[in-house]
Design a protein around this motif. Structure first.
Motif, PDB file in Angstrom:
ATOM      1  N   THR A   1       3.883  -8.289  -4.413  1.00 35.63           N
ATOM      2  CA  THR A   1       4.390  -7.022  -5.222  1.00 35.63           C
ATOM      3  C   THR A   1       5.578  -6.366  -4.497  1.00 35.63           C
ATOM      4  O   THR A   1       5.126  -6.338  -3.052  1.00 35.63           O
ATOM      5  N   ALA A   2       6.667  -6.136  -4.992  1.00 37.49           N
ATOM      6  CA  ALA A   2       7.526  -5.289  -4.249  1.00 37.49           C
ATOM      7  C   ALA A   2       7.383  -3.705  -4.780  1.00 37.49           C
ATOM      8  O   ALA A   2       7.264  -3.564  -6.131  1.00 37.49           O
ATOM      9  N   ILE A   3       7.401  -2.876  -3.846  1.00 35.83           N
ATOM     10  CA  ILE A   3       7.633  -1.535  -4.229  1.00 35.83           C
ATOM     11  C   ILE A   3       9.322  -0.887  -3.726  1.00 35.83           C
ATOM     12  O   ILE A   3       9.507  -1.099  -2.832  1.00 35.83           O
ATOM     13  N   VAL A   4      10.049  -0.623  -4.751  1.00 41.76           N
ATOM     14  CA  VAL A   4      11.349  -0.540  -4.303  1.00 41.76           C
ATOM     15  C   VAL A   4      11.757   0.983  -5.165  1.00 41.76           C
ATOM     16  O   VAL A   4      11.091   1.371  -6.173  1.00 41.76           O
TER      17      VAL A   4
ATOM     18  N   LYS B   1       7.786   5.869  -1.271  1.00 34.37           N
ATOM     19  CA  LYS B   1       7.260   4.460  -1.106  1.00 34.37           C
ATOM     20  C   LYS B   1       6.232   4.226  -0.020  1.00 34.37           C
ATOM     21  O   LYS B   1       5.068   3.770  -0.279  1.00 34.37           O
ATOM     22  N   SER B   2       6.550   4.765   1.138  1.00 33.24           N
ATOM     23  CA  SER B   2       5.648   4.589   2.355  1.00 33.24           C
ATOM     24  C   SER B   2       4.494   5.569   2.001  1.00 33.24           C
ATOM     25  O   SER B   2       3.406   5.060   2.371  1.00 33.24           O
ATOM     26  N   THR B   3       4.753   6.654   1.490  1.00 27.59           N
ATOM     27  CA  THR B   3       3.648   7.645   1.034  1.00 27.59           C
ATOM     28  C   THR B   3       2.480   7.029   0.112  1.00 27.59           C
ATOM     29  O   THR B   3       1.239   7.174   0.250  1.00 27.59           O
ATOM     30  N   LEU B   4       3.075   6.286  -0.805  1.00 29.99           N
ATOM     31  CA  LEU B   4       2.353   5.393  -1.613  1.00 29.99           C
ATOM     32  C   LEU B   4       1.212   4.387  -0.830  1.00 29.99           C
ATOM     33  O   LEU B   4       0.088   4.463  -1.166  1.00 29.99           O
TER      34      LEU B   4
ATOM     35  N   TYR C   1      -2.616  -3.499   7.230  1.00 30.38           N
ATOM     36  CA  TYR C   1      -1.467  -2.781   7.051  1.00 30.38           C
ATOM     37  C   TYR C   1      -0.449  -3.003   8.239  1.00 30.38           C
ATOM     38  O   TYR C   1      -0.867  -3.222   9.421  1.00 30.38           O
ATOM     39  N   VAL C   2       0.680  -3.426   7.456  1.00 31.27           N
ATOM     40  CA  VAL C   2       1.785  -3.522   8.605  1.00 31.27           C
ATOM     41  C   VAL C   2       2.710  -2.426   8.572  1.00 31.27           C
ATOM     42  O   VAL C   2       3.517  -2.311   7.709  1.00 31.27           O
ATOM     43  N   PRO C   3       2.975  -1.472   9.501  1.00 32.80           N
ATOM     44  CA  PRO C   3       3.745  -0.098   9.413  1.00 32.80           C
ATOM     45  C   PRO C   3       5.064  -0.632   9.691  1.00 32.80           C
ATOM     46  O   PRO C   3       5.503  -1.647  10.144  1.00 32.80           O
ATOM     47  N   GLN C   4       5.945   0.378   9.540  1.00 36.97           N
ATOM     48  CA  GLN C   4       7.331   0.153  10.049  1.00 36.97           C
ATOM     49  C   GLN C   4       7.201   0.215  11.559  1.00 36.97           C
ATOM     50  O   GLN C   4       6.649   0.749  12.395  1.00 36.97           O
TER      51      GLN C   4
ATOM     52  N   GLU D   1      -7.690 -11.348   8.976  1.00 38.52           N
ATOM     53  CA  GLU D   1      -8.340 -12.055   7.852  1.00 38.52           C
ATOM     54  C   GLU D   1      -8.672 -11.272   6.774  1.00 38.52           C
ATOM     55  O   GLU D   1      -9.536 -11.295   6.127  1.00 38.52           O
ATOM     56  N   ALA D   2      -7.647 -10.426   6.164  1.00 43.20           N
ATOM     57  CA  ALA D   2      -7.964  -9.565   5.308  1.00 43.20           C
ATOM     58  C   ALA D   2      -7.830 -10.231   3.614  1.00 43.20           C
ATOM     59  O   ALA D   2      -7.450 -11.540   3.547  1.00 43.20           O
ATOM     60  N   GLU D   3      -7.901  -9.509   2.754  1.00 44.78           N
ATOM     61  CA  GLU D   3      -7.706  -9.915   1.217  1.00 44.78           C
ATOM     62  C   GLU D   3      -6.516  -9.365   0.753  1.00 44.78           C
ATOM     63  O   GLU D   3      -5.942  -9.938   0.017  1.00 44.78           O
ATOM     64  N   LEU D   4      -6.133  -8.056   1.235  1.00 41.53           N
ATOM     65  CA  LEU D   4      -5.057  -7.424   0.805  1.00 41.53           C
ATOM     66  C   LEU D   4      -4.080  -6.931   2.056  1.00 41.53           C
ATOM     67  O   LEU D   4      -4.728  -6.261   2.913  1.00 41.53           O
ATOM     68  N   TYR D   5      -2.856  -7.490   1.921  1.00 41.03           N
ATOM     69  CA  TYR D   5      -1.961  -7.082   2.900  1.00 41.03           C
ATOM     70  C   TYR D   5      -0.875  -5.968   2.444  1.00 41.03           C
ATOM     71  O   TYR D   5      -0.228  -6.176   1.467  1.00 41.03           O
ATOM     72  N   LEU D   6      -0.626  -4.854   3.052  1.00 39.82           N
ATOM     73  CA  LEU D   6       0.275  -3.800   2.796  1.00 39.82           C
ATOM     74  C   LEU D   6       1.392  -3.705   3.931  1.00 39.82           C
ATOM     75  O   LEU D   6       0.862  -3.553   5.071  1.00 39.82           O
ATOM     76  N   LEU D   7       2.650  -4.132   3.374  1.00 38.22           N
ATOM     77  CA  LEU D   7       3.626  -4.167   4.680  1.00 38.22           C
ATOM     78  C   LEU D   7       4.771  -3.125   4.110  1.00 38.22           C
ATOM     79  O   LEU D   7       5.339  -3.239   3.149  1.00 38.22           O
ATOM     80  N   ASP D   8       5.246  -2.297   5.250  1.00 36.98           N
ATOM     81  CA  ASP D   8       6.142  -1.401   5.016  1.00 36.98           C
ATOM     82  C   ASP D   8       7.564  -1.733   5.738  1.00 36.98           C
ATOM     83  O   ASP D   8       7.618  -1.717   6.847  1.00 36.98           O
TER      84      ASP D   8
END
Length: 247
Positions: free
Chosen positions: A33-36, A43-46, A77-80, A155-162
């Motif tokens: 999924t892309a957040i644009v 976006k980052s706050t979300l 989580y992969v931050p900026q 080894e996560a199930e959900l990856y969030l990348l900023d």
């Protein structure tokens, strides 16, 4: 369809100024999924609201079927890159190994299994040969690879990348994309704050168009339309009708 993230009536404010307002969105499990949206769209706050880093003024967020709990191992989580101190005295391997701390806790030393996870993650992102290099000597693209390796070691199930593709060279972007597609093949869910509208249809299955409010949310073929993009970006741009890569 199974949802990895469910957001209902979410409002986040900084100093009484709304950054997100009454956002409703869902993100499917096992998809990319892309957040644009424009700068300042929230976006980052979300992502940070989903992670519990910022506290909503209102609304509810469910992650992997339940209200999110801090230190949830199943979410990486992969931050900026700019949010990290790259002058910290650590090596590439040290950073990758940090991804395993959720397994062993901060008071125990990682063992052989965790060190193997870190080495495997570095191999996956093409950084194994630089395992002993201080992180202060890395290029921007190498920094991004190391951050992704840290997430892989979790080894996560959900990856969030900023913004993982922001400011990296073409080979690094290709490597990152290959790793994210590999994660999807493993049944993982990937959510990316993304800035390059020209690659949304090629890279992603689902899209959230955000500008303080959720303008549209759904499969790329349905939600990523010129009209929704004009609504998201305030009519300041004309975007040709996107095409979805059949592969």
């Amino acid at each position: 369809m199974k949802w990895a993230i469910e957001i209902e009536d979410l409002t986040v404010a900084y100093q009484q100024q709304p950054v997100l307002w009454d956002v409703d969105a869902v993100i499917p499990a096992g998809q990319m999924t892309a957040i644009v949206g424009p700068n300042g769209a929230g976006k980052s706050t979300l992502l940070k609201a989903v992670l519990g880093i910022v506290r909503p003024a209102a609304g509810r967020i469910r992650v992997l079927g339940r209200l999110f709990r801090a230190r949830e191992r199943r979410v990486a989580y992969v931050p900026q890159r700019a949010e990290l101190d790259w002058d910290f005295p650590a090596t590439v391997f040290d950073v990758a190994l940090m991804g395993t701390y959720g397994r062993v806790g901060w008071l125990r030393r990682p063992g052989a299994a965790e060190r193997t996870l870190a080495r495997t993650a570095l191999e996956r992102v093409g950084m194994a040969e630089l395992a002993d290099r201080p992180i202060g000597q890395l290029s921007g693209g190498q920094q991004q690879r190391v951050l992704l390796a840290r997430a892989l070691a979790q080894e996560a199930e959900l990856y969030l990348l900023d913004e993982p593709f922001q400011g990296v060279d073409a080979p690094t972007e290709a490597t990152l994309l290959d790793v994210l597609r590999w994660l999807k093949q493993q049944g993982k869910t990937i959510v990316v704050v993304h800035h390059d509208l020209s690659t949304v249809a090629e890279y992603f299955d689902w899209v959230v168009l955000l500008n303080v409010q959720c303008i549209a949310c759904g499969p790329v073929a349905e939600a990523f339309t010129p009209e929704n993009l004009r609504r998201t970006y305030g009519g300041r741009m004309v975007v040709p009708a996107p095409t979805v890569n059949p592969t």
